[in-house]
Scaffold this motif. Structure first.
Motif, short mmCIF file in Angstrom:
data_model
loop_
_atom_site.label_atom_id
_atom_site.label_comp_id
_atom_site.label_asym_id
_atom_site.label_seq_id
_atom_site.Cartn_x
_atom_site.Cartn_y
_atom_site.Cartn_z
N GLY A 1 41.00 -11.88 42.42
CA GLY A 1 39.58 -11.59 42.50
C GLY A 1 38.96 -11.47 41.12
O GLY A 1 37.98 -12.12 40.78
N ILE A 2 39.56 -10.61 40.27
CA ILE A 2 39.13 -10.42 38.88
C ILE A 2 40.36 -10.56 38.00
O ILE A 2 41.36 -9.88 38.21
N LYS A 3 40.28 -11.44 37.00
CA LYS A 3 41.37 -11.59 36.06
C LYS A 3 40.86 -11.41 34.64
O LYS A 3 39.88 -12.03 34.24
N ILE A 4 41.54 -10.53 33.90
CA ILE A 4 41.18 -10.24 32.51
C ILE A 4 42.39 -10.60 31.66
O ILE A 4 43.47 -10.05 31.83
N VAL A 5 42.18 -11.54 30.74
CA VAL A 5 43.27 -12.07 29.94
C VAL A 5 43.03 -11.75 28.47
O VAL A 5 41.90 -11.83 27.98
N ALA A 6 44.09 -11.41 27.75
CA ALA A 6 43.99 -11.13 26.32
C ALA A 6 43.51 -12.38 25.56
O ALA A 6 43.69 -13.50 26.04
N PRO A 7 42.94 -12.19 24.36
CA PRO A 7 42.72 -10.91 23.69
C PRO A 7 41.43 -10.22 24.15
O PRO A 7 40.34 -10.78 23.99
N SER A 8 41.56 -9.04 24.72
CA SER A 8 40.40 -8.32 25.24
C SER A 8 40.63 -6.83 25.08
O SER A 8 41.77 -6.36 25.21
N TRP A 9 39.57 -6.07 24.82
CA TRP A 9 39.67 -4.62 24.89
C TRP A 9 38.30 -3.98 25.02
O TRP A 9 37.27 -4.60 24.75
N VAL A 10 38.32 -2.74 25.47
CA VAL A 10 37.13 -1.93 25.76
C VAL A 10 36.29 -2.65 26.82
O VAL A 10 35.22 -3.21 26.55
N MET A 11 36.80 -2.62 28.05
CA MET A 11 36.10 -3.20 29.19
C MET A 11 36.06 -2.16 30.30
O MET A 11 37.02 -1.41 30.50
N ARG A 12 34.96 -2.13 31.04
CA ARG A 12 34.80 -1.16 32.13
C ARG A 12 34.41 -1.88 33.41
O ARG A 12 33.45 -2.66 33.43
N LEU A 13 35.18 -1.59 34.46
CA LEU A 13 34.85 -2.05 35.80
C LEU A 13 34.50 -0.82 36.63
O LEU A 13 35.37 0.02 36.89
N ASN A 14 33.24 -0.71 37.04
CA ASN A 14 32.78 0.44 37.80
C ASN A 14 32.26 0.01 39.16
O ASN A 14 31.47 -0.93 39.26
N ASN A 15 32.69 0.73 40.21
CA ASN A 15 32.18 0.49 41.57
C ASN A 15 32.31 -0.97 41.98
O ASN A 15 31.39 -1.54 42.58
N CYS A 16 33.43 -1.56 41.67
CA CYS A 16 33.68 -2.95 42.04
C CYS A 16 34.60 -3.02 43.26
O CYS A 16 35.34 -2.08 43.54
N ASN A 17 34.55 -4.13 44.00
CA ASN A 17 35.43 -4.39 45.12
C ASN A 17 36.13 -5.72 44.90
O ASN A 17 35.49 -6.70 44.50
N GLY B 1 44.14 -8.29 43.51
CA GLY B 1 42.75 -7.88 43.49
C GLY B 1 42.20 -7.90 42.07
O GLY B 1 41.17 -8.49 41.78
N ILE B 2 42.92 -7.23 41.16
CA ILE B 2 42.59 -7.21 39.73
C ILE B 2 43.87 -7.48 38.96
O ILE B 2 44.90 -6.85 39.21
N ARG B 3 43.81 -8.40 38.01
CA ARG B 3 44.98 -8.75 37.20
C ARG B 3 44.60 -8.63 35.73
O ARG B 3 43.69 -9.33 35.26
N ILE B 4 45.27 -7.73 35.02
CA ILE B 4 44.99 -7.45 33.61
C ILE B 4 46.25 -7.80 32.83
O ILE B 4 47.29 -7.18 33.02
N THR B 5 46.16 -8.79 31.94
CA THR B 5 47.39 -9.32 31.40
C THR B 5 47.28 -9.78 29.96
O THR B 5 46.24 -10.27 29.53
N THR B 6 48.39 -9.63 29.24
CA THR B 6 48.50 -10.19 27.90
C THR B 6 48.63 -11.70 27.98
O THR B 6 48.83 -12.28 29.05
N LYS B 7 48.54 -12.33 26.82
CA LYS B 7 48.72 -13.77 26.75
C LYS B 7 49.52 -14.06 25.49
O LYS B 7 49.03 -13.89 24.38
N GLY B 8 50.80 -14.44 25.68
CA GLY B 8 51.66 -14.60 24.53
C GLY B 8 51.80 -13.29 23.79
O GLY B 8 52.15 -12.26 24.36
N ASN B 9 51.49 -13.29 22.50
CA ASN B 9 51.56 -12.04 21.73
C ASN B 9 50.20 -11.39 21.55
O ASN B 9 50.02 -10.51 20.72
N LEU B 10 49.20 -11.79 22.33
CA LEU B 10 47.85 -11.22 22.26
C LEU B 10 47.73 -10.09 23.26
O LEU B 10 48.11 -10.22 24.42
N GLN B 11 47.16 -8.97 22.84
CA GLN B 11 47.09 -7.79 23.67
C GLN B 11 45.79 -7.70 24.45
O GLN B 11 44.77 -8.26 24.07
N VAL B 12 45.88 -6.99 25.56
CA VAL B 12 44.69 -6.60 26.33
C VAL B 12 44.71 -5.08 26.39
O VAL B 12 45.67 -4.48 26.86
N ASN B 13 43.64 -4.44 25.89
CA ASN B 13 43.64 -3.00 25.68
C ASN B 13 42.41 -2.34 26.27
O ASN B 13 41.32 -2.93 26.30
#
Length: 449
Positions: free
Chosen positions: A108-124, A132-144
């Motif tokens: 449904g929602i995918k967040i891939v590195a490099p990413s940080w300081v993200m807010r999901l509020n009142n989502c379905n 439903g939600i997938r938050i993941t690194t990519k190689g050696n890039l971080q998601v924070n």
């Protein structure tokens, strides 16, 4: 509708737009807001219905906001909402509010590195083909620092939330009827053998219900370890047939999961299809703490973790260990009364094997004004029954000042048991001159690695 550029603010009217290619958001300070119900629906195959995309390799995406949008993947789009910079430096300061995602082929929602300081509020995010939600690194890039707050993940074929990365917060969410409720795996979506990790993850104030495999799963390997995992003040309920049989399950080699803190949660299981609350997989490090355990049969394989065993109603007294007592072993009572001069013997849970036992504590009541409490901590071999070690001591009234409501602490000086030994403790009232009764409440054991 194709590309939005820097500074755009698009107010969406009510209704539905059918798309055969992604809506692409590029660069920074972009807002998509609907004041009435607005739906984006895929009508042909695509990677994502709504996608954040970098302009060039030096761009930094920030200030992007999505609010009050419904996204229907229609079993055609791989993702409803995708944050993937690709060629950009990183994505930051992203706000997603009141966004509803469903029926993606994957997430449904995918967040891939490099990413940080993200807010999901009142989502379905519901009824998607993977997570439903997938938050993941990519190689050696971080998601924070992704915060998922007051949201719902329900009915997904995969997990409610799958993640790795650093400093995420899951708070106030409803997570139900997925595969695992939350899956923590440092190695998901990694490539080229890059070492990934999960650090400082907070799972707090969430409601977990009837996730098919289990409520929380944490997997740690040599190529991806977990450190700083707090699971506090959540509500867990499950009676699912065919799952793991455990609410919270960890896997990994010893000391691969560090600084886990598990406290102040509420657990409800049926005891038939789900028999364990926590299975540490013997992966926990010495700096982990799983709090006060109310049933040693439901918290298992805790590795090196520190724990306090505290059980009033289900800590058994093994019959073969009881001597000089008239206690009915078929009863398990919070208060056990012994008429002087009887002694009381308590069996201890098998889970103290391979741990350092710090102390035995027992809540004691008596009407005696002059006495000595003699305590013993006895360890026997499982195979021969022979005593392999014994620690004992006498505590006179002048030392213990034992009155109603006091706790007797034996201070065992850190006795270690092997996994081929079992232990029990014995308390006896001696030198009594005027007492008529002695109450012992079932003891608890403090231990660590």
């Amino acid at each position: 509708m194709n590309a939005l550029i820097e500074g755009d603010e698009l107010i969406l009217s009510g209704g539905q737009v059918s798309i055969n290619q992604p809506i692409i958001v590029k660069t920074k300070n972009v807002q998509l807001t609907a004041h009435e119900k607005f739906t984006i629906k895929a009508v042909s195959a695509m990677d994502a219905c709504l996608k954040l995309e970098a302009v060039n390799s030096s761009s930094i995406q920030y200030g992007v906001e999505f609010d009050n949008i419904t996204i229907d993947g229609n079993n055609l789009a791989n993702h409803c909402l995708l944050f993937e910079d690709g060629i950009g430096l990183y994505t930051t300061e992203i706000k997603v509010r009141r966004v509803k995602c469903s029926k993606a082929l994957l997430d449904g929602i995918k967040i891939v590195a490099p990413s940080w300081v993200m807010r999901l509020n009142n989502c379905n995010s519901e009824y998607n083909g993977r997570d439903g939600i997938r938050i993941t690194t990519k190689g050696n890039l971080q998601v924070n620092a992704v915060h998922v707050i007051d949201s719902v993940t329900r009915g997904n074929t995969g997990n409610g939330i799958s993640l790795n990365g650093i400093s995420h917060v899951l708070k106030g969410n409803t997570i139900e009827r997925n595969y695992y409720g939350v899956s923590i795996d440092p190695t998901i979506d990694s490539n080229n053998g890059v070492l990934n990790a999960v650090y400082n993850l907070v799972i707090k104030d969430n409601y977990f219900e009837l996730n098919r495999k289990g409520e929380i799963y944490a997997k740690s390997t040599r190529s991806g370890q977990i450190s700083g995992l707090s699971i506090n003040n959540n509500y867990f309920w499950s009676n699912v047939v065919g799952g793991s049989g455990t609410l919270i399950k960890c896997e990994g080699s010893l000391n691969f999961i560090k600084s886990l803190n598990l406290e102040d949660n509420t657990y409800l299981i049926d005891g038939v299809n789900v028999t364990k609350i926590f299975d540490g997989g013997n992966a926990l490090g010495a700096d982990s703490n799983i709090g006060v355990i109310v049933d040693p049969n439901k918290f298992v394989n805790i590795g090196l973790a520190r724990a306090t065993w505290h059980d009033y109603k289900v800590l058994p007294v093994p019959p073969k260990l009881v001597q000089n007592s008239n206690y009915d072993l078929t009863q398990k009572s919070e208060n056990i009364m012994w008429l002087i001069p009887k002694k009381i013997v308590f069996g201890l849970p098998n889970e103290i094997s391979s741990k350092l036992v710090r102390s035995l504590n027992v809540y004691t009541e008596t009407d005696s004004t002059n006495y000595t409490i003699r305590w013993k901590f006895i360890v026997k071999s499982l195979t021969t029954g022979a005593i392999v070690k014994q620690v004992s001591g006498d505590i006179p009234k002048t030392q213990s000042s034992l009155i109603t409501g006091n706790v007797l602490n034996t201070s065992l000086a850190y006795e270690r048991l092997s996994n081929t030994e079992f232990a029990y403790c014995e308390f006896e009232l001696l030198n009594n001159t005027d007492g008529t009764f002695l109450y012992f409440h079932v003891p608890y054991v403090e231990m660590s690695h």
